[in-house]
Structure formats: C-alpha cells, structure tokens
Scaffold this motif. Sequence first.
Motif, PDB file in Angstrom:
ATOM      1  N   ILE A 275      -8.214 -15.663   0.158  1.00 41.17           N
ATOM      2  CA  ILE A 275      -8.875 -16.358   1.260  1.00 41.17           C
ATOM      3  C   ILE A 275      -9.818 -15.416   2.004  1.00 41.17           C
ATOM      4  O   ILE A 275     -10.926 -15.801   2.399  1.00 41.17           O
ATOM      5  N   ILE A 276      -9.418 -14.179   2.178  1.00 38.50           N
ATOM      6  CA  ILE A 276     -10.226 -13.228   2.949  1.00 38.50           C
ATOM      7  C   ILE A 276     -11.520 -12.889   2.222  1.00 38.50           C
ATOM      8  O   ILE A 276     -12.611 -12.863   2.829  1.00 38.50           O
ATOM      9  N   ALA A 277     -11.447 -12.631   0.903  1.00 34.05           N
ATOM     10  CA  ALA A 277     -12.628 -12.183   0.160  1.00 34.05           C
ATOM     11  C   ALA A 277     -13.744 -13.225   0.134  1.00 34.05           C
ATOM     12  O   ALA A 277     -14.906 -12.913   0.477  1.00 34.05           O
ATOM     13  N   PRO A 278     -13.504 -14.489  -0.247  1.00 31.07           N
ATOM     14  CA  PRO A 278     -14.623 -15.448  -0.254  1.00 31.07           C
ATOM     15  C   PRO A 278     -15.165 -15.745   1.134  1.00 31.07           C
ATOM     16  O   PRO A 278     -16.372 -15.979   1.294  1.00 31.07           O
ATOM     17  N   SER A 279     -14.289 -15.722   2.143  1.00 25.75           N
ATOM     18  CA  SER A 279     -14.781 -15.972   3.496  1.00 25.75           C
ATOM     19  C   SER A 279     -15.705 -14.855   3.969  1.00 25.75           C
ATOM     20  O   SER A 279     -16.761 -15.113   4.583  1.00 25.75           O
ATOM     21  N   LEU A 280     -15.351 -13.606   3.672  1.00 22.52           N
ATOM     22  CA  LEU A 280     -16.224 -12.488   4.025  1.00 22.52           C
ATOM     23  C   LEU A 280     -17.540 -12.542   3.257  1.00 22.52           C
ATOM     24  O   LEU A 280     -18.622 -12.262   3.804  1.00 22.52           O
ATOM     25  N   ALA A 281     -17.467 -12.888   1.973  1.00 18.64           N
ATOM     26  CA  ALA A 281     -18.699 -13.002   1.179  1.00 18.64           C
ATOM     27  C   ALA A 281     -19.608 -14.089   1.736  1.00 18.64           C
ATOM     28  O   ALA A 281     -20.845 -13.907   1.820  1.00 18.64           O
ATOM     29  N   GLY A 282     -19.032 -15.219   2.118  1.00 22.94           N
ATOM     30  CA  GLY A 282     -19.845 -16.285   2.707  1.00 22.94           C
ATOM     31  C   GLY A 282     -20.454 -15.880   4.037  1.00 22.94           C
ATOM     32  O   GLY A 282     -21.607 -16.225   4.341  1.00 22.94           O
ATOM     33  N   ALA A 283     -19.691 -15.117   4.854  1.00 26.87           N
ATOM     34  CA  ALA A 283     -20.226 -14.664   6.140  1.00 26.87           C
ATOM     35  C   ALA A 283     -21.397 -13.709   5.939  1.00 26.87           C
ATOM     36  O   ALA A 283     -22.427 -13.806   6.633  1.00 26.87           O
ATOM     37  N   VAL A 284     -21.250 -12.776   4.979  1.00 26.48           N
ATOM     38  CA  VAL A 284     -22.339 -11.831   4.708  1.00 26.48           C
ATOM     39  C   VAL A 284     -23.570 -12.570   4.193  1.00 26.48           C
ATOM     40  O   VAL A 284     -24.731 -12.307   4.619  1.00 26.48           O
ATOM     41  N   LEU A 285     -23.377 -13.492   3.252  1.00 22.50           N
ATOM     42  CA  LEU A 285     -24.510 -14.239   2.696  1.00 22.50           C
ATOM     43  C   LEU A 285     -25.181 -15.085   3.769  1.00 22.50           C
ATOM     44  O   LEU A 285     -26.432 -15.168   3.831  1.00 22.50           O
ATOM     45  N   LEU A 286     -24.400 -15.711   4.640  1.00 19.99           N
ATOM     46  CA  LEU A 286     -24.987 -16.516   5.710  1.00 19.99           C
ATOM     47  C   LEU A 286     -25.785 -15.656   6.677  1.00 19.99           C
ATOM     48  O   LEU A 286     -26.865 -16.045   7.143  1.00 19.99           O
ATOM     49  N   ALA A 287     -25.256 -14.472   7.005  1.00 22.82           N
ATOM     50  CA  ALA A 287     -25.982 -13.579   7.909  1.00 22.82           C
ATOM     51  C   ALA A 287     -27.286 -13.101   7.299  1.00 22.82           C
ATOM     52  O   ALA A 287     -28.328 -13.005   7.976  1.00 22.82           O
ATOM     53  N   VAL A 288     -27.261 -12.788   6.019  1.00 18.01           N
ATOM     54  CA  VAL A 288     -28.485 -12.333   5.337  1.00 18.01           C
ATOM     55  C   VAL A 288     -29.520 -13.442   5.318  1.00 18.01           C
ATOM     56  O   VAL A 288     -30.728 -13.213   5.596  1.00 18.01           O
ATOM     57  N   LEU A 289     -29.113 -14.660   5.002  1.00 15.43           N
ATOM     58  CA  LEU A 289     -30.070 -15.769   4.940  1.00 15.43           C
ATOM     59  C   LEU A 289     -30.655 -16.088   6.319  1.00 15.43           C
ATOM     60  O   LEU A 289     -31.851 -16.352   6.451  1.00 15.43           O
ATOM     61  N   LEU A 290     -29.823 -16.031   7.340  1.00 18.93           N
ATOM     62  CA  LEU A 290     -30.331 -16.298   8.685  1.00 18.93           C
ATOM     63  C   LEU A 290     -31.256 -15.177   9.149  1.00 18.93           C
ATOM     64  O   LEU A 290     -32.234 -15.417   9.890  1.00 18.93           O
TER      65      LEU A 290
END
Length: 293
Positions: A275-290
């Motif tokens: 649960i921790i790994a995909p959530s962190l990956a999604g947070a990083v990807l969302l921050a990069v896109l924004l």
Amino acid sequence: MTTPEPQPSDREPAEPAQSTEPADGTKGSAESAEPSAEPESPAASEPAPADSPAPAPAAAPAAAAAGSGSADGSAGPEPEYADRVYRSTSGFVGGALILGLACWLGLDAVIVGEGDAPWLALAALLFLVPLVAAYTLVPAVYANEDRLRVRNPFRTIVLPWGRVSSLRSGYTNEVFSDDGTKYQLWALPVSLRARKKAARRYPQASDSAVLGPEASLGGGANAGPRYVGSASDRPGGGERTGTDGSMDELRELHERNTGEAHAQGEASVRWAYGIIAPSLAGAVLLAVLLGLG
C-alpha cells in the motif's frame, strides 16, 4: 480225461488283524484308524474356554494408541483454531462506494480527457486508491485461542496472548503489549453515541464498576473512560453490542489464554509495503505533473 485236482490257492488266508476297537465293544471309524494327512493344530483341536476373551486384531492397539495420542494432544498435529474476524461494516461499505466513484470519474477522465488530464487522473488514482483502501477495506482484527492479529492501514501486528498486557477502550480502542507499546485498533472505531445509549439503558451500573483505576477524563486524543472491569460490570453487562461488545470478547479471550503454553511467542510487526509503495509513487507522479503543468 483227468480232472484237475483243486490246487491250493497262492493266497493264504490273511490272519485276522488285531482289532482296533476299544475293549468296550464300540466300533471305531475307519477315518480314526488311518493317520490324517494334515495333522490338526492343538489349538484348533482343543476347545477354547468359555470365559476366555476373543483375541483382538493386531491393528486395534495401534489405532487405539493413535487415537489416544491425538485426543490428549501429546501426539499428532496441534489443533487449529478458527479466527474470529472483527471489522467495521460501515467503513467497509463506505470505502467500497468511494472507490467505485473514484474509479468511475478517473476512468472517464482517462478516456475522454484531453491534454494532461488523463495523466493527472492516472496519478490521482494511483495516489488515492491505495489510501482509501488502506483506511476502509484493509483494517481488521483477527483473534483466536493463540494470538491477536491487528491489521491496521499501514502495518500488521501479531501479538500472542501471553504478550498482551491489556485491552483498553477510551475514545479509541487500543491494545497494549507487555513492553508498554500501544497499538490502535482501526477496525474497531468507538461510537460514543452507542456507548451513551447503553449507559442510559443500564443506569444501575455505577461509576466505580465502570471506570477502572486507569480511567482518564482529561483531554487528549486517547483520553476518556477506560473500561477495564469484567463484562458483567460494564454498561450493558454481557449484552453490549458494537465495538464495545467486540472488545469484551477480546478481553475474555485474553483472560482465558494469557497463561497457556500455546499462547506464548514473540510479537511481530510487518509494514504494508504493497500500500505504501504505490501511494508514494502516485504522489511523486502527481507532484511532477502539477509542477510541469
């Protein structure tokens, strides 16, 4: 023509054989006079006494020994106990609805969105879906005669009953290990409304019976009355329902098995990296896109 004289027969009349008949004049049978081709065994010829028990088959003692070994637990596999599962039904249903709505909106944005919208939707789904599942679908408490297993959003704690110090109910439900570590039971949220309703239904339960020596009425996240007495002394007695009734069942399991040999062992904590790994990956990807947008 001479008449031949009768010649004596070559066969002399056999001498009469000695009679094998008994002296009393009874006539013996021919079979008894001739020796038998296969002599009978003494055990078969002699009748067994009437009071002698019949010999048991050879497999019976082994089967009896195997049965007695499994019955007293000294031999054979150890008994397995089924888990009692405690979870929040309302949280599970609410999480399923939120996940369904999020997936519907996210997939719609991916399919019909333009520009960066599909990538933002994918990043948001990757970040939010594991978190929503962790806080709604994942939490559960499993208990049997051996141990207590607490599955919280980001870690799973396994505590043998011999390592559990106490189970306390304040504004949150908690379990304490023998080394003083506190673990919150996310699957058993406290309902103050249901607790007040039970207190009004059973006003005869006095505060001295309800509040234990570790009761705390001050502020703080974990403050509040901690019910540490027996189930019959608490509001509602043994008829409490909801999370308070579940905590009563857990306390009874703890009191019954804390000193048993099968309830001993080491405590373990395992983090939910799935649960921790995909959530962190999604947070990083969302921050990069924004940041790039």
